[in-house]
Design an enzyme around this catalytic site. Sequence first.
Site, mmCIF file in Angstrom:
data_model
loop_
_atom_site.group_PDB
_atom_site.id
_atom_site.type_symbol
_atom_site.label_atom_id
_atom_site.label_comp_id
_atom_site.label_asym_id
_atom_site.label_seq_id
_atom_site.Cartn_x
_atom_site.Cartn_y
_atom_site.Cartn_z
ATOM 1 N N ASP A 45 0.867 -1.168 0.000
ATOM 2 C CA ASP A 45 0.000 0.000 0.000
ATOM 3 C C ASP A 45 0.907 1.221 0.000
ATOM 4 O OD1 ASP A 45 -1.600 2.220 0.729
ATOM 5 O OD2 ASP A 45 -3.059 0.922 1.693
ATOM 6 N N GLU B 68 -21.211 -6.073 -13.862
ATOM 7 C CA GLU B 68 -22.204 -6.557 -12.901
ATOM 8 C C GLU B 68 -23.584 -6.032 -13.265
ATOM 9 O OE1 GLU B 68 -21.078 -5.701 -8.883
ATOM 10 O OE2 GLU B 68 -19.189 -6.814 -9.011
ATOM 11 N N HIS C 119 -21.567 -10.201 -5.266
ATOM 12 C CA HIS C 119 -21.272 -8.924 -4.593
ATOM 13 C C HIS C 119 -21.942 -8.881 -3.214
ATOM 14 C CE1 HIS C 119 -19.887 -4.604 -5.630
ATOM 15 N NE2 HIS C 119 -19.787 -4.815 -4.326
#
Length: 525
Positions: free
Chosen positions: A170, A260, A278
Amino acid sequence: MPKVLISDKMDPKAAEIFRQRGVEVDEITGKTPEELAAIIDQYDGLAIRSSTKATKAILDAATKLKVIGRAGIGVDNVDIPYASSKGVVVMNTPFGNSITTAEHAIALMFALARQLPEADASTQAGKWEKNRFMGVELTSKTLGLIGAGNIGSIVADRALGLRMKVIAYDPFLTPERAIEMGVEKVELEGLLARADFITLHTPLTDQTRNILSRENLARTKKGVRIINCARGGLIDEAALKDGLDSGHIGGAALDVFVTEPAKESPLFGTANFISTPHLGASTSEAQVNVAIQVAEQMADFLVSGGVTNALNMPSLSAEEAPRLRPYMALAEKLGSLVGQLAHGALNGISIEVEGAAAELNQKPITGAVLAGLMRVHSDTVNMVNAPFLAKERGLDVREVRHDREGDYHTLVRVTVSTQAGDRSVAGTLFGDAAPRLVELFGIKVEADLVGHMLYIVNEDAPGFIGRLGTTLGEAGVNIGTFHLGRRSAGGEAVLLLSLDEAVAPELLATVKALPGVKTAMALSF
Protein backbone atom coordinates in the site's frame (compact mmCIF):
# COMPACT_ATOMS: atom_id res chain seq x y z
CA MET A 1 -39.11 21.47 8.80
CA PRO A 2 -36.75 19.76 6.33
CA LYS A 3 -38.17 16.76 4.50
CA VAL A 4 -36.36 13.61 3.33
CA LEU A 5 -37.39 10.84 0.95
CA ILE A 6 -36.09 7.31 1.52
CA SER A 7 -36.48 5.81 -1.97
CA ASP A 8 -34.80 2.42 -1.46
CA LYS A 9 -35.49 -0.29 1.10
CA MET A 10 -33.57 0.63 4.23
CA ASP A 11 -33.55 -0.45 7.87
CA PRO A 12 -36.45 1.21 9.76
CA LYS A 13 -33.98 2.77 12.20
CA ALA A 14 -33.07 5.33 9.53
CA ALA A 15 -36.56 6.80 9.50
CA GLU A 16 -36.62 6.76 13.30
CA ILE A 17 -33.43 8.81 13.48
CA PHE A 18 -34.73 11.39 10.99
CA ARG A 19 -37.90 11.90 13.03
CA GLN A 20 -35.96 12.08 16.32
CA ARG A 21 -33.77 14.81 14.81
CA GLY A 22 -36.74 16.90 13.67
CA VAL A 23 -36.70 15.87 10.01
CA GLU A 24 -39.92 14.85 8.25
CA VAL A 25 -39.46 11.61 6.30
CA ASP A 26 -41.37 9.60 3.68
CA GLU A 27 -40.49 6.01 2.82
CA ILE A 28 -41.57 5.46 -0.79
CA THR A 29 -39.66 2.68 -2.55
CA GLY A 30 -39.85 0.90 -5.90
CA LYS A 31 -40.68 3.99 -7.96
CA THR A 32 -39.72 4.21 -11.63
CA PRO A 33 -37.41 7.09 -12.63
CA GLU A 34 -40.40 8.94 -14.07
CA GLU A 35 -42.43 8.45 -10.89
CA LEU A 36 -39.50 9.58 -8.73
CA ALA A 37 -38.97 12.67 -10.88
CA ALA A 38 -42.64 13.59 -10.39
CA ILE A 39 -42.36 13.77 -6.57
CA ILE A 40 -38.71 14.62 -5.84
CA ASP A 41 -39.36 18.39 -5.88
CA GLN A 42 -41.05 18.03 -2.47
CA TYR A 43 -37.85 16.97 -0.67
CA ASP A 44 -34.73 18.56 0.80
CA GLY A 45 -32.92 15.22 1.11
CA LEU A 46 -32.84 11.91 -0.74
CA ALA A 47 -31.65 8.77 1.06
CA ILE A 48 -30.78 5.88 -1.27
CA ARG A 49 -29.01 2.57 -1.54
CA SER A 50 -28.09 1.15 -4.95
CA SER A 51 -31.46 0.90 -6.72
CA THR A 52 -32.27 4.59 -7.10
CA LYS A 53 -30.32 6.38 -9.83
CA ALA A 54 -29.74 10.06 -9.10
CA THR A 55 -29.42 11.06 -12.75
CA LYS A 56 -29.41 14.46 -14.43
CA ALA A 57 -33.15 14.15 -15.04
CA ILE A 58 -33.85 13.44 -11.37
CA LEU A 59 -31.57 16.26 -10.23
CA ASP A 60 -33.21 18.71 -12.64
CA ALA A 61 -36.59 17.82 -11.17
CA ALA A 62 -35.30 18.11 -7.56
CA THR A 63 -35.71 21.86 -7.19
CA LYS A 64 -35.47 21.82 -3.36
CA LEU A 65 -32.88 19.07 -2.97
CA LYS A 66 -29.91 19.92 -0.76
CA VAL A 67 -28.34 16.54 0.02
CA ILE A 68 -28.21 12.98 -1.28
CA GLY A 69 -27.15 10.31 1.20
CA ARG A 70 -25.96 6.91 -0.04
CA ALA A 71 -26.23 4.15 2.57
CA GLY A 72 -23.05 2.40 1.49
CA ILE A 73 -19.77 3.31 -0.13
CA GLY A 74 -20.35 3.08 -3.88
CA VAL A 75 -21.86 6.12 -5.58
CA ASP A 76 -21.88 4.95 -9.19
CA ASN A 77 -25.64 5.57 -9.16
CA VAL A 78 -25.21 9.29 -8.45
CA ASP A 79 -24.15 11.86 -11.03
CA ILE A 80 -21.80 13.65 -8.62
CA PRO A 81 -20.48 16.33 -11.01
CA TYR A 82 -24.00 17.35 -11.98
CA ALA A 83 -25.14 17.22 -8.35
CA SER A 84 -22.27 19.56 -7.52
CA SER A 85 -23.29 21.95 -10.28
CA LYS A 86 -26.82 21.97 -8.82
CA GLY A 87 -25.49 22.68 -5.32
CA VAL A 88 -26.49 19.26 -3.97
CA VAL A 89 -24.16 17.69 -1.40
CA VAL A 90 -23.49 13.97 -1.94
CA MET A 91 -22.62 11.86 1.12
CA ASN A 92 -21.81 8.18 1.53
CA THR A 93 -21.05 5.89 4.48
CA PRO A 94 -17.63 4.48 3.58
CA PHE A 95 -16.95 2.64 6.83
CA GLY A 96 -20.26 0.98 7.70
CA ASN A 97 -19.48 -2.15 5.68
CA SER A 98 -15.88 -2.66 6.76
CA ILE A 99 -16.19 -5.61 9.14
CA THR A 100 -18.73 -7.37 6.95
CA THR A 101 -16.57 -7.09 3.83
CA ALA A 102 -13.45 -8.18 5.70
CA GLU A 103 -15.24 -11.23 7.09
CA HIS A 104 -16.46 -12.18 3.61
CA ALA A 105 -12.87 -12.11 2.36
CA ILE A 106 -11.82 -14.40 5.22
CA ALA A 107 -14.77 -16.72 4.46
CA LEU A 108 -13.75 -16.99 0.82
CA MET A 109 -10.16 -17.67 1.85
CA PHE A 110 -11.33 -20.63 3.97
CA ALA A 111 -13.57 -21.83 1.14
CA LEU A 112 -10.63 -21.80 -1.28
CA ALA A 113 -8.29 -23.51 1.16
CA ARG A 114 -10.69 -26.44 1.65
CA GLN A 115 -12.54 -26.41 -1.72
CA LEU A 116 -15.83 -26.16 0.17
CA PRO A 117 -18.27 -25.37 -2.69
CA GLU A 118 -17.03 -28.21 -4.90
CA ALA A 119 -16.88 -30.63 -1.98
CA ASP A 120 -20.43 -29.70 -1.01
CA ALA A 121 -21.74 -30.20 -4.56
CA SER A 122 -19.93 -33.54 -4.86
CA THR A 123 -21.20 -34.82 -1.52
CA GLN A 124 -24.78 -33.78 -2.18
CA ALA A 125 -24.55 -35.59 -5.54
CA GLY A 126 -23.84 -38.79 -3.59
CA LYS A 127 -20.24 -39.19 -4.74
CA TRP A 128 -18.35 -39.09 -1.40
CA GLU A 129 -15.02 -38.16 -3.09
CA LYS A 130 -12.98 -37.89 0.10
CA ASN A 131 -9.63 -38.36 -1.62
CA ARG A 132 -10.38 -35.73 -4.29
CA PHE A 133 -10.52 -32.76 -1.97
CA MET A 134 -7.11 -32.33 -0.38
CA GLY A 135 -7.04 -28.88 1.17
CA VAL A 136 -4.36 -26.72 2.75
CA GLU A 137 -4.07 -25.13 6.19
CA LEU A 138 -4.06 -21.38 6.61
CA THR A 139 -1.74 -21.56 9.61
CA SER A 140 1.81 -20.44 8.71
CA LYS A 141 0.78 -19.44 5.17
CA THR A 142 1.66 -15.98 3.85
CA LEU A 143 -1.25 -13.65 3.12
CA GLY A 144 -0.53 -10.77 0.76
CA LEU A 145 -2.74 -7.70 1.23
CA ILE A 146 -3.04 -5.33 -1.71
CA GLY A 147 -4.46 -2.33 0.12
CA ALA A 148 -4.04 -1.90 3.88
CA GLY A 149 -6.70 0.68 4.65
CA ASN A 150 -9.77 0.23 6.80
CA ILE A 151 -10.97 -3.12 5.42
CA GLY A 152 -7.47 -4.43 4.70
CA SER A 153 -6.38 -3.76 8.27
CA ILE A 154 -9.34 -5.76 9.61
CA VAL A 155 -8.47 -8.67 7.31
CA ALA A 156 -4.87 -8.48 8.54
CA ASP A 157 -6.02 -8.61 12.16
CA ARG A 158 -8.18 -11.68 11.51
CA ALA A 159 -5.45 -13.40 9.51
CA LEU A 160 -2.91 -12.84 12.26
CA GLY A 161 -5.39 -14.49 14.63
CA LEU A 162 -5.30 -17.49 12.30
CA ARG A 163 -1.51 -17.55 12.74
CA MET A 164 -0.84 -16.46 9.17
CA LYS A 165 2.07 -14.25 8.19
CA VAL A 166 0.77 -11.03 6.62
CA ILE A 167 2.63 -8.89 4.09
CA ALA A 168 1.09 -5.73 2.68
CA TYR A 169 1.49 -3.49 -0.34
CA ASP A 170 0.00 0.00 0.00
CA PRO A 171 1.75 3.24 -1.11
CA PHE A 172 0.27 5.07 1.88
CA LEU A 173 1.20 2.49 4.51
CA THR A 174 4.07 3.83 6.63
CA PRO A 175 6.61 1.56 8.34
CA GLU A 176 5.28 2.67 11.73
CA ARG A 177 1.69 1.80 10.85
CA ALA A 178 2.83 -1.56 9.45
CA ILE A 179 4.48 -2.37 12.77
CA GLU A 180 1.34 -1.31 14.62
CA MET A 181 -0.74 -3.63 12.41
CA GLY A 182 1.72 -6.49 12.81
CA VAL A 183 2.35 -6.81 9.08
CA GLU A 184 5.44 -6.58 6.87
CA LYS A 185 5.38 -3.70 4.38
CA VAL A 186 6.56 -4.85 0.93
CA GLU A 187 6.58 -3.69 -2.66
CA LEU A 188 4.14 -5.29 -5.09
CA GLU A 189 6.83 -7.43 -6.74
CA GLY A 190 7.80 -8.95 -3.40
CA LEU A 191 4.19 -9.63 -2.49
CA LEU A 192 3.52 -11.44 -5.77
CA ALA A 193 6.57 -13.65 -5.33
CA ARG A 194 5.90 -14.61 -1.69
CA ALA A 195 2.16 -14.76 -1.05
CA ASP A 196 0.31 -18.07 -0.73
CA PHE A 197 -2.98 -16.14 -0.64
CA ILE A 198 -3.61 -12.67 -2.11
CA THR A 199 -6.60 -10.54 -1.16
CA LEU A 200 -7.41 -7.14 -2.64
CA HIS A 201 -8.75 -4.19 -0.64
CA THR A 202 -8.18 -1.12 -2.79
CA PRO A 203 -10.47 1.21 -4.77
CA LEU A 204 -10.56 1.01 -8.56
CA THR A 205 -8.50 3.90 -9.98
CA ASP A 206 -6.23 4.42 -12.96
CA GLN A 207 -3.35 3.30 -10.74
CA THR A 208 -5.03 0.10 -9.48
CA ARG A 209 -6.95 -0.98 -12.59
CA ASN A 210 -5.69 -4.46 -13.58
CA ILE A 211 -3.16 -4.36 -10.75
CA LEU A 212 -3.25 -8.14 -11.09
CA SER A 213 -2.59 -8.01 -14.81
CA ARG A 214 -1.55 -10.99 -16.92
CA GLU A 215 2.08 -10.04 -16.32
CA ASN A 216 1.65 -9.70 -12.57
CA LEU A 217 -0.35 -12.93 -12.30
CA ALA A 218 2.54 -14.68 -14.02
CA ARG A 219 4.87 -13.33 -11.31
CA THR A 220 2.85 -14.91 -8.51
CA LYS A 221 3.91 -17.96 -6.57
CA LYS A 222 2.74 -21.22 -8.18
CA GLY A 223 -0.45 -22.41 -6.50
CA VAL A 224 -1.42 -18.97 -5.18
CA ARG A 225 -5.05 -18.45 -4.21
CA ILE A 226 -6.61 -15.05 -4.95
CA ILE A 227 -9.60 -13.33 -3.33
CA ASN A 228 -11.26 -10.10 -4.50
CA CYS A 229 -14.07 -8.53 -2.48
CA ALA A 230 -13.11 -4.96 -3.42
CA ARG A 231 -13.92 -3.83 -6.96
CA GLY A 232 -14.24 -5.50 -10.34
CA GLY A 233 -11.47 -4.46 -12.72
CA LEU A 234 -8.59 -4.99 -10.30
CA ILE A 235 -7.88 -8.38 -11.89
CA ASP A 236 -7.53 -9.33 -15.57
CA GLU A 237 -10.35 -11.89 -15.60
CA ALA A 238 -9.24 -13.56 -18.85
CA ALA A 239 -5.70 -13.97 -17.50
CA LEU A 240 -7.11 -15.32 -14.23
CA LYS A 241 -9.06 -17.94 -16.18
CA ASP A 242 -5.89 -18.98 -18.06
CA GLY A 243 -3.93 -19.17 -14.80
CA LEU A 244 -6.56 -21.41 -13.22
CA ASP A 245 -6.68 -23.66 -16.30
CA SER A 246 -2.89 -24.02 -16.38
CA GLY A 247 -2.69 -24.76 -12.65
CA HIS A 248 -0.34 -21.86 -11.95
CA ILE A 249 -3.11 -20.28 -9.88
CA GLY A 250 -4.38 -22.73 -7.29
CA GLY A 251 -7.75 -21.07 -6.76
CA ALA A 252 -9.65 -17.81 -7.02
CA ALA A 253 -12.73 -16.36 -5.32
CA LEU A 254 -14.45 -13.27 -6.71
CA ASP A 255 -17.27 -11.33 -5.08
CA VAL A 256 -16.96 -8.56 -7.69
CA PHE A 257 -16.67 -8.54 -11.47
CA VAL A 258 -15.81 -6.09 -14.24
CA THR A 259 -19.41 -6.29 -15.47
CA GLU A 260 -22.20 -6.56 -12.90
CA PRO A 261 -24.63 -8.20 -12.62
CA ALA A 262 -22.31 -10.97 -13.82
CA LYS A 263 -24.87 -13.18 -15.55
CA GLU A 264 -22.13 -14.92 -17.55
CA SER A 265 -18.36 -15.17 -17.37
CA PRO A 266 -15.65 -17.40 -18.86
CA LEU A 267 -14.65 -18.05 -15.24
CA PHE A 268 -17.94 -19.75 -14.42
CA GLY A 269 -17.50 -23.50 -14.27
CA THR A 270 -13.72 -23.30 -13.96
CA ALA A 271 -12.18 -25.72 -11.47
CA ASN A 272 -11.11 -24.14 -8.16
CA PHE A 273 -13.13 -20.98 -8.85
CA ILE A 274 -15.68 -19.59 -6.39
CA SER A 275 -18.03 -16.69 -7.05
CA THR A 276 -20.57 -14.75 -5.02
CA PRO A 277 -22.93 -11.96 -6.22
CA HIS A 278 -21.27 -8.92 -4.59
CA LEU A 279 -22.15 -10.00 -1.06
CA GLY A 280 -19.33 -8.15 0.71
CA ALA A 281 -21.73 -5.77 2.47
CA SER A 282 -24.63 -8.19 2.74
CA THR A 283 -25.15 -8.83 6.44
CA SER A 284 -27.99 -7.61 8.60
CA GLU A 285 -25.51 -5.77 10.84
CA ALA A 286 -23.99 -3.86 7.92
CA GLN A 287 -27.39 -2.86 6.56
CA VAL A 288 -28.34 -1.46 9.97
CA ASN A 289 -25.02 0.36 10.32
CA VAL A 290 -25.15 2.15 6.96
CA ALA A 291 -28.82 3.08 7.43
CA ILE A 292 -28.13 4.64 10.83
CA GLN A 293 -25.03 6.46 9.57
CA VAL A 294 -26.66 7.95 6.49
CA ALA A 295 -29.63 9.18 8.54
CA GLU A 296 -27.39 10.76 11.17
CA GLN A 297 -25.22 12.46 8.55
CA MET A 298 -28.13 13.82 6.52
CA ALA A 299 -30.01 15.00 9.62
CA ASP A 300 -26.92 16.81 10.90
CA PHE A 301 -26.52 18.57 7.57
CA LEU A 302 -30.17 19.57 7.18
CA VAL A 303 -30.64 20.69 10.80
CA SER A 304 -27.29 22.21 11.77
CA GLY A 305 -25.19 22.37 8.61
CA GLY A 306 -22.71 19.74 9.77
CA VAL A 307 -20.93 17.88 6.98
CA THR A 308 -19.60 14.32 7.28
CA ASN A 309 -18.32 12.03 4.51
CA ALA A 310 -19.33 14.46 1.77
CA LEU A 311 -17.85 13.62 -1.62
CA ASN A 312 -18.19 17.09 -3.10
CA MET A 313 -18.12 19.59 -0.23
CA PRO A 314 -15.48 20.62 2.32
CA SER A 315 -16.09 20.76 6.04
CA LEU A 316 -16.45 24.51 6.50
CA SER A 317 -18.49 27.01 8.42
CA ALA A 318 -20.43 29.63 6.50
CA GLU A 319 -18.17 32.42 7.84
CA GLU A 320 -14.89 30.77 6.85
CA ALA A 321 -15.87 29.53 3.41
CA PRO A 322 -15.53 32.67 1.24
CA ARG A 323 -12.04 33.53 2.48
CA LEU A 324 -10.72 29.97 2.56
CA ARG A 325 -12.11 28.77 -0.76
CA PRO A 326 -9.24 30.06 -3.00
CA TYR A 327 -6.66 28.73 -0.52
CA MET A 328 -8.26 25.31 -0.62
CA ALA A 329 -8.18 25.35 -4.42
CA LEU A 330 -4.45 26.17 -4.26
CA ALA A 331 -3.83 23.53 -1.59
CA GLU A 332 -5.65 20.80 -3.51
CA LYS A 333 -3.66 21.54 -6.67
CA LEU A 334 -0.37 21.43 -4.74
CA GLY A 335 -1.37 18.13 -3.13
CA SER A 336 -2.34 16.68 -6.50
CA LEU A 337 0.93 17.86 -8.05
CA VAL A 338 3.17 16.35 -5.39
CA GLY A 339 1.05 13.18 -5.39
CA GLN A 340 1.54 12.73 -9.11
CA LEU A 341 5.25 13.54 -9.05
CA ALA A 342 6.52 11.89 -5.87
CA HIS A 343 7.77 8.34 -6.39
CA GLY A 344 7.74 5.49 -3.88
CA ALA A 345 6.01 5.14 -0.56
CA LEU A 346 5.13 8.30 1.36
CA ASN A 347 6.25 8.43 4.97
CA GLY A 348 5.09 11.90 5.93
CA ILE A 349 3.77 15.21 4.68
CA SER A 350 4.30 18.75 5.91
CA ILE A 351 1.95 21.64 5.08
CA GLU A 352 3.47 25.05 5.79
CA VAL A 353 1.68 28.38 5.58
CA GLU A 354 3.10 31.87 5.80
CA GLY A 355 2.00 35.43 5.21
CA ALA A 356 -1.77 35.90 4.88
CA ALA A 357 -2.30 32.14 4.86
CA ALA A 358 -0.87 31.90 8.37
CA GLU A 359 -3.80 33.95 9.70
CA LEU A 360 -6.40 31.39 8.57
CA ASN A 361 -7.81 28.14 9.91
CA GLN A 362 -5.24 25.67 8.62
CA LYS A 363 -7.36 22.51 8.94
CA PRO A 364 -9.33 23.04 5.70
CA ILE A 365 -6.07 23.82 3.88
CA THR A 366 -4.53 20.61 5.20
CA GLY A 367 -7.66 18.68 4.24
CA ALA A 368 -7.50 20.07 0.72
CA VAL A 369 -3.82 19.14 0.36
CA LEU A 370 -4.50 15.57 1.54
CA ALA A 371 -7.53 15.27 -0.75
CA GLY A 372 -5.44 16.30 -3.74
CA LEU A 373 -2.60 14.00 -2.72
CA MET A 374 -4.69 10.90 -2.07
CA ARG A 375 -7.14 11.36 -4.93
CA VAL A 376 -4.33 10.12 -7.19
CA HIS A 377 -5.07 6.68 -5.70
CA SER A 378 -8.79 6.89 -4.90
CA ASP A 379 -11.59 8.77 -6.62
CA THR A 380 -13.76 8.80 -3.48
CA VAL A 381 -11.33 10.85 -1.38
CA ASN A 382 -12.45 14.31 -0.35
CA MET A 383 -11.51 16.99 2.15
CA VAL A 384 -13.66 15.38 4.82
CA ASN A 385 -12.36 11.82 4.70
CA ALA A 386 -8.79 12.46 3.46
CA PRO A 387 -7.37 13.25 6.94
CA PHE A 388 -8.99 10.08 8.32
CA LEU A 389 -7.56 7.97 5.49
CA ALA A 390 -4.12 9.50 6.00
CA LYS A 391 -4.23 8.73 9.72
CA GLU A 392 -5.50 5.22 9.05
CA ARG A 393 -2.46 4.54 6.88
CA GLY A 394 -0.09 5.98 9.43
CA LEU A 395 0.90 8.96 7.27
CA ASP A 396 2.62 11.51 9.50
CA VAL A 397 0.95 14.89 8.81
CA ARG A 398 2.62 18.06 10.11
CA GLU A 399 1.12 21.53 10.05
CA VAL A 400 3.55 24.44 10.31
CA ARG A 401 2.58 28.08 10.63
CA HIS A 402 5.23 30.78 9.99
CA ASP A 403 4.90 34.37 11.18
CA ARG A 404 7.78 35.47 8.97
CA GLU A 405 7.34 37.60 5.86
CA GLY A 406 8.56 35.98 2.66
CA ASP A 407 8.82 36.86 -1.01
CA TYR A 408 5.07 36.47 -1.41
CA HIS A 409 2.21 38.03 0.55
CA THR A 410 0.84 34.52 1.08
CA LEU A 411 2.41 31.11 0.55
CA VAL A 412 1.49 27.46 0.99
CA ARG A 413 4.28 24.87 0.86
CA VAL A 414 3.74 21.09 0.68
CA THR A 415 6.63 18.72 1.41
CA VAL A 416 6.39 14.93 1.25
CA SER A 417 8.96 12.53 2.67
CA THR A 418 9.72 9.57 0.42
CA GLN A 419 12.38 6.89 0.25
CA ALA A 420 14.13 9.06 -2.34
CA GLY A 421 14.15 12.06 0.00
CA ASP A 422 11.96 15.12 0.55
CA ARG A 423 10.01 16.62 -2.34
CA SER A 424 8.60 20.14 -1.95
CA VAL A 425 6.25 22.37 -3.96
CA ALA A 426 4.96 25.84 -3.12
CA GLY A 427 2.23 28.13 -4.41
CA THR A 428 0.61 31.49 -3.86
CA LEU A 429 -2.55 33.36 -4.80
CA PHE A 430 -2.49 36.11 -7.42
CA GLY A 431 -5.01 38.79 -6.60
CA ASP A 432 -6.03 36.74 -3.55
CA ALA A 433 -7.95 34.47 -5.90
CA ALA A 434 -5.92 32.71 -8.61
CA PRO A 435 -3.78 29.70 -7.51
CA ARG A 436 -0.24 29.78 -8.91
CA LEU A 437 2.70 27.41 -8.52
CA VAL A 438 5.90 29.32 -7.67
CA GLU A 439 8.39 26.59 -6.70
CA LEU A 440 8.87 22.98 -7.76
CA PHE A 441 11.41 20.73 -6.01
CA GLY A 442 13.60 23.72 -5.10
CA ILE A 443 13.43 25.33 -8.56
CA LYS A 444 11.60 28.61 -9.12
CA VAL A 445 8.82 27.93 -11.63
CA GLU A 446 5.69 30.06 -11.97
CA ALA A 447 2.78 28.21 -13.57
CA ASP A 448 -0.97 27.73 -13.46
CA LEU A 449 -1.89 24.14 -12.63
CA VAL A 450 -4.78 23.47 -15.01
CA GLY A 451 -5.96 20.79 -17.39
CA HIS A 452 -3.49 18.48 -19.08
CA MET A 453 0.19 19.19 -18.43
CA LEU A 454 3.58 17.71 -19.25
CA TYR A 455 6.37 17.74 -16.63
CA ILE A 456 9.96 17.32 -17.83
CA VAL A 457 13.32 17.38 -16.06
CA ASN A 458 16.16 17.73 -18.56
CA GLU A 459 19.77 18.79 -18.95
CA ASP A 460 19.87 22.52 -19.63
CA ALA A 461 21.42 22.47 -23.10
CA PRO A 462 20.84 24.46 -26.32
CA GLY A 463 18.36 23.01 -28.78
CA PHE A 464 16.25 20.99 -26.35
CA ILE A 465 13.20 23.26 -26.38
CA GLY A 466 13.21 23.21 -30.18
CA ARG A 467 13.36 19.42 -30.28
CA LEU A 468 10.53 19.14 -27.76
CA GLY A 469 8.35 21.61 -29.67
CA THR A 470 8.93 19.74 -32.90
CA THR A 471 8.06 16.41 -31.25
CA LEU A 472 4.79 17.74 -29.87
CA GLY A 473 3.95 19.50 -33.12
CA GLU A 474 4.51 16.38 -35.20
CA ALA A 475 2.14 14.55 -32.85
CA GLY A 476 -0.50 17.24 -33.39
CA VAL A 477 -0.41 18.39 -29.76
CA ASN A 478 -0.79 22.13 -29.19
CA ILE A 479 1.05 23.89 -26.35
CA GLY A 480 -1.08 26.27 -24.28
CA THR A 481 1.54 27.70 -21.92
CA PHE A 482 5.24 27.04 -21.41
CA HIS A 483 7.00 27.43 -18.06
CA LEU A 484 10.74 26.96 -17.54
CA GLY A 485 12.91 26.95 -14.42
CA ARG A 486 16.49 25.89 -13.73
CA ARG A 487 18.93 25.67 -10.86
CA SER A 488 21.85 27.14 -12.81
CA ALA A 489 22.96 27.64 -16.41
CA GLY A 490 23.91 24.31 -17.94
CA GLY A 491 22.54 22.39 -14.96
CA GLU A 492 19.16 20.78 -14.43
CA ALA A 493 16.05 22.42 -15.89
CA VAL A 494 12.35 21.85 -15.28
CA LEU A 495 9.63 22.37 -17.87
CA LEU A 496 5.89 22.56 -17.23
CA LEU A 497 3.73 22.72 -20.34
CA SER A 498 -0.03 23.01 -20.45
CA LEU A 499 -1.45 21.15 -23.44
CA ASP A 500 -4.78 21.20 -25.22
CA GLU A 501 -5.18 17.44 -24.83
CA ALA A 502 -3.93 14.53 -22.73
CA VAL A 503 -0.49 13.11 -23.54
CA ALA A 504 -0.83 9.69 -25.17
CA PRO A 505 1.45 6.93 -23.78
CA GLU A 506 3.22 6.63 -27.14
CA LEU A 507 4.00 10.36 -27.22
CA LEU A 508 5.21 10.29 -23.62
CA ALA A 509 7.59 7.45 -24.51
CA THR A 510 8.91 9.52 -27.44
CA VAL A 511 9.48 12.54 -25.16
CA LYS A 512 11.31 10.37 -22.62
CA ALA A 513 13.62 9.20 -25.39
CA LEU A 514 14.70 12.73 -26.37
CA PRO A 515 18.39 13.45 -25.68
CA GLY A 516 18.87 15.11 -22.28
CA VAL A 517 15.53 14.08 -20.76
CA LYS A 518 15.86 12.71 -17.23
CA THR A 519 12.17 12.52 -16.32
CA ALA A 520 8.92 13.06 -18.20
CA MET A 521 5.43 12.65 -16.75
CA ALA A 522 1.91 13.47 -17.87
CA LEU A 523 -0.09 15.42 -15.27
CA SER A 524 -3.78 16.20 -14.96
CA PHE A 525 -5.61 18.82 -12.90
